[in-house]
Design a protein around this motif. Structure first.
Motif, short mmCIF file in Angstrom:
data_model
loop_
_atom_site.label_atom_id
_atom_site.label_comp_id
_atom_site.label_asym_id
_atom_site.label_seq_id
_atom_site.Cartn_x
_atom_site.Cartn_y
_atom_site.Cartn_z
N GLU A 15 0.81 -1.22 0.00
CA GLU A 15 0.00 0.00 0.00
C GLU A 15 0.85 1.27 0.00
O GLU A 15 0.37 2.35 0.34
CB GLU A 15 -0.96 -0.01 1.19
N GLY A 16 2.10 1.12 -0.41
CA GLY A 16 2.98 2.28 -0.53
C GLY A 16 4.00 2.37 0.58
O GLY A 16 3.90 1.72 1.63
N ASP A 17 5.02 3.20 0.34
CA ASP A 17 6.14 3.29 1.27
C ASP A 17 5.75 3.92 2.60
O ASP A 17 6.29 3.56 3.64
CB ASP A 17 7.26 4.11 0.63
N ALA A 18 4.84 4.88 2.59
CA ALA A 18 4.45 5.53 3.84
C ALA A 18 3.73 4.54 4.76
O ALA A 18 4.00 4.50 5.97
CB ALA A 18 3.57 6.74 3.56
N ALA A 65 5.30 16.54 3.98
CA ALA A 65 5.55 15.10 3.86
C ALA A 65 6.81 14.72 4.64
O ALA A 65 6.85 13.70 5.34
CB ALA A 65 5.68 14.70 2.40
N LYS A 66 7.85 15.55 4.52
CA LYS A 66 9.09 15.31 5.26
C LYS A 66 8.85 15.39 6.76
O LYS A 66 9.32 14.53 7.53
CB LYS A 66 10.13 16.34 4.84
N ALA A 67 8.12 16.40 7.20
CA ALA A 67 7.85 16.56 8.63
C ALA A 67 7.07 15.36 9.17
O ALA A 67 7.38 14.85 10.26
CB ALA A 67 7.08 17.86 8.88
N TYR A 68 6.06 14.91 8.43
CA TYR A 68 5.26 13.78 8.88
C TYR A 68 6.10 12.50 8.93
O TYR A 68 6.00 11.71 9.87
CB TYR A 68 4.06 13.58 7.95
N ALA A 69 6.95 12.32 7.92
CA ALA A 69 7.78 11.11 7.88
C ALA A 69 8.70 11.04 9.10
O ALA A 69 8.80 9.99 9.76
CB ALA A 69 8.60 11.08 6.60
N VAL A 70 9.35 12.15 9.42
CA VAL A 70 10.31 12.14 10.52
C VAL A 70 9.63 12.10 11.88
O VAL A 70 9.97 11.28 12.74
CB VAL A 70 11.23 13.38 10.42
N ILE A 71 8.65 12.97 12.08
CA ILE A 71 8.06 13.13 13.41
C ILE A 71 6.99 12.09 13.69
O ILE A 71 6.89 11.56 14.80
CB ILE A 71 7.50 14.56 13.57
N ASN A 72 6.16 11.79 12.70
CA ASN A 72 5.02 10.90 12.94
C ASN A 72 5.23 9.47 12.49
O ASN A 72 4.42 8.60 12.81
CB ASN A 72 3.77 11.46 12.26
N LEU A 73 6.32 9.21 11.72
CA LEU A 73 6.58 7.84 11.26
C LEU A 73 7.99 7.37 11.59
O LEU A 73 8.35 6.24 11.25
CB LEU A 73 6.35 7.74 9.74
N GLU A 78 12.16 9.62 1.95
CA GLU A 78 11.26 10.54 1.26
C GLU A 78 9.97 9.79 0.96
O GLU A 78 9.97 8.84 0.16
CB GLU A 78 11.90 11.06 -0.03
N LEU A 79 8.88 10.18 1.60
CA LEU A 79 7.63 9.44 1.50
C LEU A 79 6.53 10.34 0.94
O LEU A 79 6.46 11.52 1.27
CB LEU A 79 7.21 8.93 2.89
N ASP A 80 5.68 9.75 0.16
CA ASP A 80 4.47 10.42 -0.31
C ASP A 80 3.36 10.05 0.67
O ASP A 80 2.98 8.87 0.77
CB ASP A 80 4.12 9.97 -1.73
#
Length: 426
Positions: A15-18, A65-73, A78-80
């Motif tokens: 279902e994608g990288d994110a 997207a960068k902020a969510y990837a680092v802080i929330n994931l 680099e995630l969409d």
């Protein structure tokens, strides 16, 4: 950790990288907790849009997207970021434009927050922007598995609503929103929801102030355990229950309490303990009540008050009506500032009912989306606070370096009108 076929596919990137990053985080999180599996959730409450220097830096580097990837994931990839898989809401965040000019809160932060709201609302996040999402549309049902942050919201969801959530963080809620999963541990398990302590009130607990003081005593007494509270207790309303729960989570770390005959999982004291042994009672009497009051007022010295804060947790419509009634036709003392914090949806209702008009005509402000503790901002020059919130009386002196008085809503309004603290325990 046992994974279903669906969870394995998410982990492996179907279902994608994110989503794969989110599932990887949840697996690591669950294994650290000793969880044997994940559980489905369709109710997430987190903090995606709250501005901070770290988020501002990440947004400048690679967008939200960068902020969510680092802080929330917890991912440097680099995630969409896709649309949230399950219903997700934003809890309180920074001050909005209705507070612009009233604080030292940076205009850049307000602008950043507005940009975040646009980005995340397009991805399915409901911007409720309140610590009381249950007052404005996010009302989980009994036994519903949730992934919520914010201590006062968590204790209300577990205790009053009978939903099931641990006190989650930004990463676990971020991952849960994209997967609809959360580790099955802690208060998600039925056996972990029974009471561990009994606290008996031998003095009458009635009204907003007393429910807050009783909660502060209970939290300090049991810390992170699960109390059943009994005794000389008046029937509480919504505001008193949220005030009580917020205080237990402040002085201790309570995430679930039982009020036999009121909260859904405790029709009786015996039911609160699941039929198991009931321990000796901890007693809250007049001596303990006085001690709590003195503790909450130990940070006040000067009786000259310059800032009054009401609405923590965010004020209900009934609380707004009470404040408006107390202020109607009156004017704040020169040099005092009054802020009333409420959800934006309830601010709209207060506008319609004339409550906002009565408060603002007196010189007060009805503000939304945040609070001084969350945003670390108060009116410039604040030295002495008065509040009806045990939570804010506990936190704000340390956060902002100010004095604080704790009392009833009426006493706080009196301080706003006179510039003097005249509260006393009755």
């Amino acid at each position: 950790m046992r994974l279903t076929d669906e969870e394995k596919r998410m982990r492996d990137g179907a279902e994608g990288d994110a989503v794969a990053a989110a599932m990887d985080l949840l697996i690591r999180y669950g294994e650290a907790l000793g969880a044997e599996r994940l559980v489905e959730t369709r109710n997430v409450a987190g903090t995606m849009t709250q501005p901070s220097p770290a988020k501002a830096r990440l947004v400048a580097e690679g967008g939200w997207a960068k902020a969510y990837a680092v802080i929330n994931l917890d991912s440097d990839e680099e995630l969409d970021i896709p649309r949230m898989r399950v219903p997700t809401c934003q809890l309180q965040h920074g001050f909005s434009d209705d507070a612009e000019g009233l604080t030292g809160y940076r205009a850049e932060s307000i602008e950043l927050q507005g940009d975040a709201e646009s980005y995340f609302s397009e991805r399915g996040v409901n911007i409720l922007a309140t610590c009381t999402p249950y007052q404005v549309g996010n009302l989980p049902v009994r036994n519903e598995h949730c992934a919520w942050m914010e201590s006062s919201a968590v204790v209300y969801a577990n205790s009053v609503l009978g939903a099931r959530t641990n006190c989650e963080g930004g990463a676990s809620t971020g991952a849960a929103a994209l997967t609809g999963k959360i580790p099955y541990w802690g208060l998600h398990l039925p056996e972990n929801r029974f009471a561990t302590h009994v606290v008996r009130a031998d003095t009458r607990v009635e009204g907003f102030q007393d429910w807050g003081m009783f909660g502060y005593f209970v939290g300090e007494a049991v810390q992170e355990a699960r109390p059943a509270v009994i005794g000389d207790l008046a029937q509480p309303d919504l505001a008193e229950l949220k005030h009580f729960g917020a205080a237990t989570a402040t002085s201790g770390g309570v995430e679930l309490y039982h009020l036999p005959g009121v909260t859904p999982e405790a029709p009786t004291l015996e039911a609160a303990f699941g039929g198991g042994p009931i321990p000796s009672e901890l007693v809250y009497g007049e001596v303990e009540r006085r001690a709590v009051y003195d503790t909450l007022n130990a940070q006040g010295d000067s009786e000259d008050v310059d800032f009054i804060l009401l609405g923590c947790p965010h004020a209900s419509l009934d609380q707004l009506a009470e404040i408006a009634f107390l202020l109607d036709g009156k004017r704040l003392h020169d040099g005092t500032r009054l802020w009333v914090m409420t959800p934006r949806a309830l601010r709209t209702m207060a506008d319609r009912n004339g409550y906002t008009r009565a408060i603002t005509r007196a010189g007060g402000h009805v503000l939304t989306d945040s609070c001084p503790a969350m945003s670390r901002a108060a009116p410039p020059g604040t030295t002495v606070l008065a509040t009806d919130s045990a939570k804010q009386a506990h936190y704000l002196p340390a956060i902002l370096g100010i004095e604080a008085w704790f009392g009833t809503t009426a006493e706080c309004v009196d301080a706003a009108l006179t510039g003097r603290w005249r509260g006393e325990l009755r």
